[in-house]
Scaffold this active site. Structure first.
Site, mmCIF file in Angstrom:
data_model
loop_
_atom_site.group_PDB
_atom_site.id
_atom_site.type_symbol
_atom_site.label_atom_id
_atom_site.label_comp_id
_atom_site.label_asym_id
_atom_site.label_seq_id
_atom_site.Cartn_x
_atom_site.Cartn_y
_atom_site.Cartn_z
ATOM 1 N N CYS B 208 51.640 40.643 50.607
ATOM 2 C CA CYS B 208 51.558 39.225 50.958
ATOM 3 C C CYS B 208 50.243 38.619 50.465
ATOM 4 O O CYS B 208 50.184 37.468 50.062
ATOM 5 C CB CYS B 208 51.670 39.055 52.461
ATOM 6 S SG CYS B 208 53.229 39.672 53.097
ATOM 7 N N CYS B 432 39.301 40.457 38.262
ATOM 8 C CA CYS B 432 40.518 40.237 39.035
ATOM 9 C C CYS B 432 40.134 39.462 40.291
ATOM 10 O O CYS B 432 39.138 38.741 40.292
ATOM 11 C CB CYS B 432 41.198 41.561 39.375
ATOM 12 S SG CYS B 432 40.241 42.599 40.487
#
Lengths: 113, 479
Positions: B208, B432
């Protein structure tokens, strides 16, 4: 994509293929596909789920990440295959012979929450 | 195990539960069974919050909650048992605060820890039924295995982005290793491994935090989970003795509920679909014929099976040595040409940002090229396959190049002709979200041969865009 329509003289089967749980991303982001597939494989054997999986990879998949769908020519772990709303294990898995109007659902298992 | 005891309901119970008790199929016995039941909710997040609200509201007498996390503001759009004023509090404490306001009658038992192979049996053994509201496959397999061994029914749900799934497992419980019962022709209840024998490869897993989640979708699944749990407990299915008193039909025919919601489609396009699953597998690792040799409570506690390894959790991911990593501020100096030690000057090169395109759409370091992590792993898989097909050596073959260029931007693959023979080539930097994927990305790019046999530096930025925001640009829209 040009060879997705089989030659007119060959018998075909109409089926519906659904993708869910994110797999639709690999197939032009479309969850339902109405397909007409050859009724037999190249060896004139009836079209099975194994044949369909290969057919989908070659003709319907738009994303290059085929390993999100198949690994070593088999459906990758974490994907359920449902034949007319039943786990394919109940129907013979890859060997199941496709019938006209079959609905095949590929759904990737979810882990979030 | 708490036994069913007949007694009159108190006046408060009568009033509080009146509306559900008069529903056909409920009545006094069912309510007393709920009051005498003990439910464990593992995970106090998007599934656990809505599930717990209805479990508590319905009057389940003992409610245990397991979670080791604290409330973050990004949880609140879906984790409705917490609140803005409780950000930073342990999720378990926050949720229990909320539940006590809803219904003060049940006993609430906090377990302020993540579920681990070490504590799982201890915790689960104190309850009658388990709700799996966790967010990762390793814990899901662990919960299911312990539920098989302790013979606890398990209601399992999961949700990511705009999809949800729900299944009732192990109900009524059948002892481990029994795959057929005399006189029973229908399938026996499956466990999680019967339905999902192998976890997906880590590259195909989405969480999630990384992929996002629609609040109503996960909420719907959590509520459905509570509904199944209430049904099982109110009717006493969790205590059914299927061995000695086999039912003619399965109480819970093995099935999986799939919910899909589509943000791109118009109203009323969301669908529920229930599919038939197979029952207990004879070959199941956890509950099949030979399972007692594979799986025991003692074994689990001592680390067998190794759940992290089985699912290759992100925690087991690549860790680069420090010399292959640079800080956000070093990268800023490289960009600005203000490096403190000019003799060790690092050239400006290519910056790859491996976040998803939605994350990237809120902002990036100038010049960054977006190659979502999944795509990068795909490219790595292609390169690896080509290599196995006989393309030896670190340099990329022409064929591999063609295949890779359908996934990776050509800027990364191309080498400028005039630089080919020089000592060093412009480096590749990888950034990232938080500095985990980037380390793996560096390793994958090297495996692909993009370090040109060591002539080209490939490094990652420590702490990802989160560090960039913290150290360099506080106004950066990090998400």
């Amino acid at each position: 994509m040009g060879d997705s329509v089989p030659a007119p003289d060959k018998p075909t089967i109409p089926i519906t293929v659904d993708f869910s749980g994110g797999l639709e991303m690999l197939f032009s982001n479309q969850k339902r596909h109405s397909l007409t597939i050859p009724a037999t494989d190249s060896n004139e054997k009836p079209a099975t789920i194994a044949f369909l999986i290969d057919h989908l990879c070659k003709n319907l998949m738009t994303d290059p990440r085929s390993e999100m769908f198949v690994l070593d020519k088999h459906i990758r772990p974490g994907i359920l295959v449902l034949i007319n709303d039943a786990d394919w294990e109940l129907e013979g898995e890859e060997a199941y012979e496709l019938q006209p109007k079959d609905n095949i659902l590929f759904v990737s298992t979810l882990h979030g929450g | 195990m708490a036994q069913y005891t007949d007694r009159a309901l108190t006046e408060e119970e009568m009033e509080r539960y009146s509306r559900q008790m008069i529903v056909p199929g409920m009545g006094k016995d069912a309510q007393l069974r709920l009051i005498n039941s003990k439910v464990l909710i593992i995970g106090a997040g998007g599934l656990g919050c809505p599930a717990a609200q209805y479990i508590a509201g319905a009057g389940v007498g003992t409610i245990g909650i397991v979670d080791g996390d604290v409330v973050e503001i990004s949880n609140l759009h879906r984790q409705v048992g917490h609140s803005t004023t409780r950000v930073g509090m342990m999720k378990v404490d926050s949720l229990i605060t909320h539940l006590k306001g809803l219904n003060p009658l049940p006993s609430y038992i906090p377990h302020l820890t993540h579920l681990t192979p070490h504590n799982a049996a201890d915790i689960i053994s104190q309850y009658d039924l388990v709700l799996d509201c966790t967010d990762n496959p390793a814990t899901r397999y662990l919960i299911s295995d312990v539920c098989v061994l302790l013979e606890k029914p398990l209601v399992s749900a999961a949700s990511v982005q705009a999809s949800g799934q729900l299944t009732v497992l192990n109900c009524p419980p059948v002892p481990q290793g029994i795959t057929s019962i005399l006189g029973v022709t229908h399938p026996l209840p499956p466990c999680y491994r019967c339905c999902f024998p192998k976890p997906p490869p880590p590259s195909a897993m989405t969480t999630c935090g990384e992929a996002g989640i629609v609040g109503t979708v996960v909420g719907m699944m959590g509520i459905a989970q509570a509904g199944e749990a209430i049904k099982i407990l109110a009717k006493g299915h969790h205590r059914a003795d299927i061995l000695n008193d086999p039912p003619h039909e399965p109480t819970f025919p093995p099935s999986l509920l799939i919910y899909s919601y589509d943000l791109e489609k118009g109203p009323s396009s969301a669908t529920f679909r229930s599919v038939r699953m197979a029952g207990r597998r004879k070959t199941c690792f956890a509950c099949g014929d030979n399972s007692p040799q594979n799986l025991t409570l003692e074994g689990i506690q001592k680390g067998t099976p190794n759940y992290d390894q089985f699912c290759s959790l992100p925690s087991a991911k690549v860790t680069l040595p420090m010399e292959d990593r640079i800080s956000a501020s070093t990268y800023k100096d490289i960009l600005a040409g203000t490096q403190s030690e000019p003799e060790q000057k690092i050239l400006q090169g290519i910056l790859i940002d491996t976040r998803e395109k939605e994350h990237f759409s809120f902002g990036a370091i100038p010049g960054a090229i977006n190659v979502p992590f999944g795509k990068l792993l795909t490219a790595a898989a292609i390169a690896k396959r080509e290599k196995q097909n006989g393309q030896e050596g670190r340099e990329i073959s022409k064929e591999t190049y063609e295949r890779l260029s359908s996934v990776l931007p050509r800027e990364i693959l191309d080498q400028e002709e005039d630089k080919k023979d020089k000592e060093s080539e412009p480096p590749i930097f990888v950034v990232c979200r938080r500095g985990h994927d980037s380390q793996e990305a560096v390793e994958k790019l090297r495996e692909m041969g993009l370090d040109r046999g060591g002539k080209r530096k490939i490094v990652d930025i420590i702490g990802g865009m989160k560090a960039w925001k913290e150290e360099i640009d506080p106004s950066f829209p990090f998400i």
